[in-house]
Scaffold this motif. Structure first.
Motif, mmCIF file in Angstrom:
data_model
loop_
_atom_site.group_PDB
_atom_site.id
_atom_site.type_symbol
_atom_site.label_atom_id
_atom_site.label_comp_id
_atom_site.label_asym_id
_atom_site.label_seq_id
_atom_site.Cartn_x
_atom_site.Cartn_y
_atom_site.Cartn_z
ATOM 1 N N ALA A 1 0.831 -1.202 0.000
ATOM 2 C CA ALA A 1 0.000 0.000 0.000
ATOM 3 C C ALA A 1 0.865 1.252 0.000
ATOM 4 N N ALA A 2 1.935 1.244 0.782
ATOM 5 C CA ALA A 2 2.855 2.382 0.783
ATOM 6 C C ALA A 2 3.505 2.544 -0.583
ATOM 7 N N MET A 3 3.886 1.438 -1.203
ATOM 8 C CA MET A 3 4.525 1.498 -2.518
ATOM 9 C C MET A 3 3.573 2.052 -3.579
ATOM 10 N N MET A 4 2.311 1.625 -3.533
ATOM 11 C CA MET A 4 1.342 2.081 -4.525
ATOM 12 C C MET A 4 0.974 3.551 -4.322
ATOM 13 N N ALA A 5 0.926 3.980 -3.066
ATOM 14 C CA ALA A 5 0.502 5.345 -2.770
ATOM 15 C C ALA A 5 1.623 6.356 -2.935
ATOM 16 N N ALA A 6 2.853 5.965 -2.653
ATOM 17 C CA ALA A 6 3.961 6.915 -2.623
ATOM 18 C C ALA A 6 4.119 7.718 -3.915
ATOM 19 N N PRO A 7 4.051 7.104 -5.109
ATOM 20 C CA PRO A 7 4.221 7.907 -6.320
ATOM 21 C C PRO A 7 3.172 8.997 -6.482
ATOM 22 N N THR A 8 1.942 8.737 -6.027
ATOM 23 C CA THR A 8 0.885 9.735 -6.207
ATOM 24 C C THR A 8 1.145 10.990 -5.381
ATOM 25 N N LEU A 9 1.953 10.864 -4.325
ATOM 26 C CA LEU A 9 2.274 12.029 -3.505
ATOM 27 C C LEU A 9 3.235 12.963 -4.225
ATOM 28 N N LEU B 1 12.323 11.964 -7.461
ATOM 29 C CA LEU B 1 10.929 12.263 -7.117
ATOM 30 C C LEU B 1 10.135 12.848 -8.279
ATOM 31 N N ALA B 2 10.817 13.294 -9.314
ATOM 32 C CA ALA B 2 10.121 13.844 -10.478
ATOM 33 C C ALA B 2 9.672 12.745 -11.446
ATOM 34 N N GLU B 3 10.197 11.529 -11.258
ATOM 35 C CA GLU B 3 9.911 10.454 -12.213
ATOM 36 C C GLU B 3 8.428 10.109 -12.331
ATOM 37 N N PRO B 4 7.664 9.983 -11.242
ATOM 38 C CA PRO B 4 6.254 9.608 -11.404
ATOM 39 C C PRO B 4 5.450 10.581 -12.269
ATOM 40 N N GLN B 5 5.651 11.878 -12.090
ATOM 41 C CA GLN B 5 4.927 12.844 -12.910
ATOM 42 C C GLN B 5 5.396 12.782 -14.357
ATOM 43 N N ARG B 6 6.698 12.658 -14.541
ATOM 44 C CA ARG B 6 7.252 12.583 -15.893
ATOM 45 C C ARG B 6 6.719 11.347 -16.625
ATOM 46 N N THR B 7 6.700 10.229 -15.939
ATOM 47 C CA THR B 7 6.206 8.992 -16.537
ATOM 48 C C THR B 7 4.718 9.094 -16.851
ATOM 49 N N LEU B 8 3.940 9.633 -15.928
ATOM 50 C CA LEU B 8 2.504 9.789 -16.156
ATOM 51 C C LEU B 8 2.231 10.632 -17.397
ATOM 52 N N GLU B 9 2.916 11.756 -17.529
ATOM 53 C CA GLU B 9 2.669 12.653 -18.660
ATOM 54 C C GLU B 9 3.080 12.015 -19.982
ATOM 55 N N ARG B 10 4.197 11.288 -19.990
ATOM 56 C CA ARG B 10 4.616 10.593 -21.206
ATOM 57 C C ARG B 10 3.635 9.481 -21.562
ATOM 58 N N MET B 11 3.166 8.761 -20.549
ATOM 59 C CA MET B 11 2.230 7.670 -20.793
ATOM 60 C C MET B 11 0.888 8.204 -21.285
ATOM 61 N N GLN B 12 0.431 9.300 -20.694
ATOM 62 C CA GLN B 12 -0.849 9.872 -21.119
ATOM 63 C C GLN B 12 -0.754 10.383 -22.551
ATOM 64 N N ALA B 13 0.369 10.965 -22.918
ATOM 65 C CA ALA B 13 0.549 11.441 -24.294
ATOM 66 C C ALA B 13 0.475 10.272 -25.277
#
Length: 249
Positions: free
Chosen positions: A93-101, A156-168
């Motif tokens: 649960a910590a692993m799944m939640a941590a990137p969203t923070l 710490l910037a990786e989750p947002q960067r990955t999300l934006e690339r994946m959404q594109a």
């Protein structure tokens, strides 16, 4: 990203569970898919999983994580809400939640569809129970969870960067590009995590999707886009012909 199972009333849509806050609009093809459907099938009930995030007694999560990982997570973890306190969470649960923070996000496809389905009294069901989801997540080795959290804290910037690339890539309907982005992500590149989150669940879902193929209702099966790409993806496991539905937005 949007497929017709040949000769049936069933379609398969690869979704994004979260959207980047900089790109919050639901694409027109997703709206059209929802409007086409008379019934919907989703992965699982996210709300039903919430009670399983925390342990029932036992040692604090602090004792399961490397000291520096615990220190850094604890320093920035929410002090209230369903994720608090950190020490009571299960490791997965910590692993799944941590990137969203670390992300700037808004709700994705499923919450929007569920809300609209309720408004229209459109029936929906799930491919798996909360207990089955939890069993898959519990199978992730603690060593993989620790490695994933260490990788996150190193960038710490990786989750947002990955999300934006994946959404594109998702907006372009490019499954190969989605897979390529995921393959570079520290969490999804770890075999123990990928197996639990994607591979094992794809294997369990395939016969349940096949059970819907005789339905007379137009049925839309909605799963995360990552379940439709890479080795062992859901389309492969269905062993049933599909046709990609062209879309534009």
């Amino acid at each position: 990203m949007y497929f017709q199972l040949t000769g049936t009333h069933v379609r398969l849509l690869g979704s994004m569970h979260l959207f980047s806050a900089s790109s919050p609009r639901t694409p027109a093809w997703v709206v059209q898919a929802f409007d086409w459907a008379e019934a919907l099938v989703f992965e699982s009930d996210a709300q039903a999983i919430l009670p399983f995030l925390k342990r029932e007694g036992g040692q604090s999560l602090e004792h399961a994580l490397p000291p520096e990982v615990w220190r850094r997570l604890d320093a920035s973890w929410p002090s209230a809400g369903v994720l608090a306190p950190l020490g009571e969470l299960r490791p997965w649960a910590a692993m799944m939640a941590a990137p969203t923070l670390c992300q700037r996000v808004v709700e994705g496809v499923e919450p929007r569809m569920l809300r609209e389905a309720a408004t229209q009294a459109k029936p929906y069901s799930y491919l798996e129970t909360a207990e089955e989801v939890v069993a898959s997540l519990e199978s992730i080795p603690l060593s993989a969870i620790c490695t994933g959290l260490e990788s996150l804290l190193a960038d710490l910037a990786e989750p947002q960067r990955t999300l934006e690339r994946m959404q594109a890539a998702w907006l372009q309907g490019d499954l190969q590009a989605i897979y390529d982005v995921a393959a570079e992500s520290p969490i999804f590149s770890l075999p123990g995590i990928r197996s639990a989150i994607l591979d094992a669940r794809n294997c369990a879902w395939a016969p349940r999707v096949r059970e819907t193929l005789d339905t007379p209702k137009r049925t839309l099966v909605v799963v995360g886009a990552l379940h439709l790409c890479g080795p062992g993806n859901l389309i492969e496991r269905l062993q049933y012909p599909v046709e990609q539905i062209p879309f534009s937005d």
